[in-house]
Write a protein that holds these residues in place. Structure first.
Motif, PDB file in Angstrom:
ATOM      1  N   SER A  84       2.169   1.708  -3.428  1.00  0.00           N
ATOM      2  CA  SER A  84       1.134   2.147  -4.372  1.00  0.00           C
ATOM      3  C   SER A  84       0.859   3.643  -4.236  1.00  0.00           C
ATOM      4  O   SER A  84       0.544   4.310  -5.229  1.00  0.00           O
ATOM      5  CB  SER A  84      -0.157   1.354  -4.157  1.00  0.00           C
ATOM      6  N   CYS A 107      -8.633  -3.210  -7.337  1.00  0.00           N
ATOM      7  CA  CYS A 107      -7.384  -2.539  -7.744  1.00  0.00           C
ATOM      8  C   CYS A 107      -7.115  -2.737  -9.235  1.00  0.00           C
ATOM      9  O   CYS A 107      -6.554  -1.859  -9.905  1.00  0.00           O
ATOM     10  CB  CYS A 107      -6.200  -3.091  -6.948  1.00  0.00           C
ATOM     11  N   ARG A 119       0.848  -1.209   0.000  1.00  0.00           N
ATOM     12  CA  ARG A 119       0.000   0.000   0.000  1.00  0.00           C
ATOM     13  C   ARG A 119       0.878   1.251   0.000  1.00  0.00           C
ATOM     14  O   ARG A 119       0.586   2.234  -0.696  1.00  0.00           O
ATOM     15  CB  ARG A 119      -0.927  -0.002   1.216  1.00  0.00           C
ATOM     16  N   PRO A 143       2.201   4.695  -8.104  1.00  0.00           N
ATOM     17  CA  PRO A 143       0.923   4.024  -8.399  1.00  0.00           C
ATOM     18  C   PRO A 143       1.032   2.862  -9.383  1.00  0.00           C
ATOM     19  O   PRO A 143       0.364   1.839  -9.202  1.00  0.00           O
ATOM     20  CB  PRO A 143       0.066   5.158  -8.971  1.00  0.00           C
ATOM     21  N   THR A 184       0.636  -0.562  -7.468  1.00  0.00           N
ATOM     22  CA  THR A 184      -0.647  -1.244  -7.633  1.00  0.00           C
ATOM     23  C   THR A 184      -0.434  -2.709  -7.974  1.00  0.00           C
ATOM     24  O   THR A 184      -1.131  -3.592  -7.449  1.00  0.00           O
ATOM     25  CB  THR A 184      -1.490  -0.558  -8.722  1.00  0.00           C
ATOM     26  N   ARG A 185       0.537  -2.977  -8.845  1.00  0.00           N
ATOM     27  CA  ARG A 185       0.844  -4.380  -9.158  1.00  0.00           C
ATOM     28  C   ARG A 185       1.281  -5.135  -7.904  1.00  0.00           C
ATOM     29  O   ARG A 185       0.864  -6.270  -7.666  1.00  0.00           O
ATOM     30  CB  ARG A 185       1.943  -4.454 -10.220  1.00  0.00           C
TER      31      ARG A 185
END
Length: 436
Positions: free
Chosen positions: A380, A421, A377, A384, A388-389
């Motif tokens: 991310s 996500c 988190r 981002p 995110t991955r």
């Protein structure tokens, strides 16, 4: 080994008396007696000498090796090779001696010598199969694992493909099929053969779907196979197909969450999950300095002892590396946060695989999955795209961990978060993905 020398007859009498004694024999005394008698009557006493030497090299009751384990194993092998080739017992004695010797060589890091002995064992397996008029695939599974650990991935993939081709027609009735497919997928992936990897994963999903609906753990194993398949599809750039498979997994996980009868944990299910988890983490698991790593598709119980020691023994060093990187990652996330996430996932995977039979009480493992989600988190928010991955992977990792421990509610929550996500929503679609 020289058995031609003269032997004092008093020594022969004492040796026979030792073997005939009514009280339990010490392993050392048994070996000494057979050493003497093998020089007098090789045909009768070389086979039991080889077996006694193997018994002395490793005490199975205590799990302790003799300090001279390798020397004893090598002597056992020499005794086995000296048995008359016409003796029908020779093949079994020689095979067992080779096995003991190659395992000790692997354990000592002498992989080339161990692999040579393993090759001799495979040759014996194939000869026995041909003599019995059956496909010559006995021993291929272990041979492929040894090749994989040595980094000979193309040969390992060829061996597993040969084995799968022979046993696949039996379908799910062959209890080893799912495990063979997992090993085959890992070998093909390591060998860089993506089309064959995805074909094999499709077969695995189909095999799990064909299991009887009341088979204990079969439905949960199908869930893990679907999720593993979706991750591999993503790895090879098949995002659209991966999304369909994830929707099928979501539908199945929703079903499991609503059905109390599936809340029975068993070691088969957790082992299946652990293998898929280790496979999904293989790309970030760089080989050790000697170039060797555990076979990525094999259950840990089947890893060579040396591979277990290197993999699981590294957890403490990984924990120290993660802790040491925490400060720099906070101060300079651009340089260090992504590497911290990678190292932490490696620590989590190795720890989870090590403790997979203690899932119900594994708070130390659960905390690692929680830490992994928190770190992802952070990444991310900072980056981002990459973050995110990482967050999707961390949420799916934790989801499968919960599912393996039959905590399907938390598993469903994490899986839905991962799908959100990815922009795939959190509601299951019609389950048709595994059909082609």
């Amino acid at each position: 080994m020289d058995h031609s020398g003269k032997v004092d007859q008093d020594d022969v009498v004492r040796a026979r008396s030792i073997l005939l004694a009514s009280e339990p024999l010490r392993a050392r005394d048994e070996v000494d007696a057979y050493r003497i008698l093998a020089r007098v009557s090789p045909a009768s006493y070389l086979p039991p000498l080889s077996r006694a030497l193997r018994g002395l090299s490793y005490d199975s009751s205590t799990g302790r090796k003799h300090p001279e384990c390798l020397a004893l194993c090598e002597e056992a092998l020499a005794a086995a090779r000296a048995v008359d080739p016409a003796d029908p017992a020779r093949a079994g004695v020689l095979y067992a001696a080779l096995d003991a010797c190659q395992r000790e060589l692997y354990d000592l890091g002498r992989h080339t010598e161990g692999l040579a002995m393993h090759a001799e064992m495979l040759s014996m397996d194939r000869a026995r199969d041909r003599a019995a008029g059956r496909p010559a695939v006995s021993g291929l599974h272990g041979w492929a694992a040894a090749l994989s650990e040595a980094g000979r991935y193309a040969e390992a993939a060829d061996a597993m493909t040969e084995l799968v081709t022979v046993i696949l027609p039996a379908g799910p009735d062959d209890g080893d099929l799912a495990w063979v497919l997992l090993d085959g997928i890992a070998a093909l992936h390591d060998a860089g053969r993506p089309a064959e990897v995805l074909d094999a994963f499709e077969v695995l999903v189909g095999v799990q779907a064909a299991e009887p609906a009341d088979h204990r753990g079969a439905v949960a194993c199908r869930l893990h196979a679907l999720i593993g398949y979706s991750l591999m599809l993503d790895t090879y750039g098949r995002g659209e197909r991966a999304a369909l498979v994830r929707q099928e997994a979501l539908a199945l996980l929703t079903e499991l969450t609503a059905t109390d009868e599936w809340r029975t944990w068993n070691s088969y299910q957790s082992s299946f999950w652990a293998v898929l988890l280790s496979l999904s983490g293989a790309d970030s698991d760089r080989p050790s300095p000697d170039g060797h790593r555990p076979p990525t598709g094999a259950a840990p119980t089947h890893w060579p002892l040396g591979a277990k020691r290197r993999c699981f023994g590294s957890r403490h060093a990984l924990r120290e590396a993660v802790d040491a990187l925490a400060g720099p990652a906070a101060a300079d996330p651009d340089r260090h946060l992504a590497e911290l996430v990678r190292l932490h996932r490696l620590l989590t995977v190795r720890s989870a695989v090590h403790w997979e039979r203690h899932l119900l009480s594994g708070e130390r493992v659960r905390s690692l999955f929680d830490e992994g989600v928190d770190l992802a988190r952070r990444l991310s928010r900072h980056d981002p795209a990459e973050g995110t991955r990482a967050l999707v992977r961390a949420l799916i990792d934790r989801s499968t961990y919960h599912a393996a421990a039959c905590r399907f509610g938390p598993a469903l929550d994490d899986f839905r978060q991962a799908l959100r996500c990815l922009g795939e929503g959190g509601r299951p679609a019609v389950r048709a993905a595994s059909g082609g």
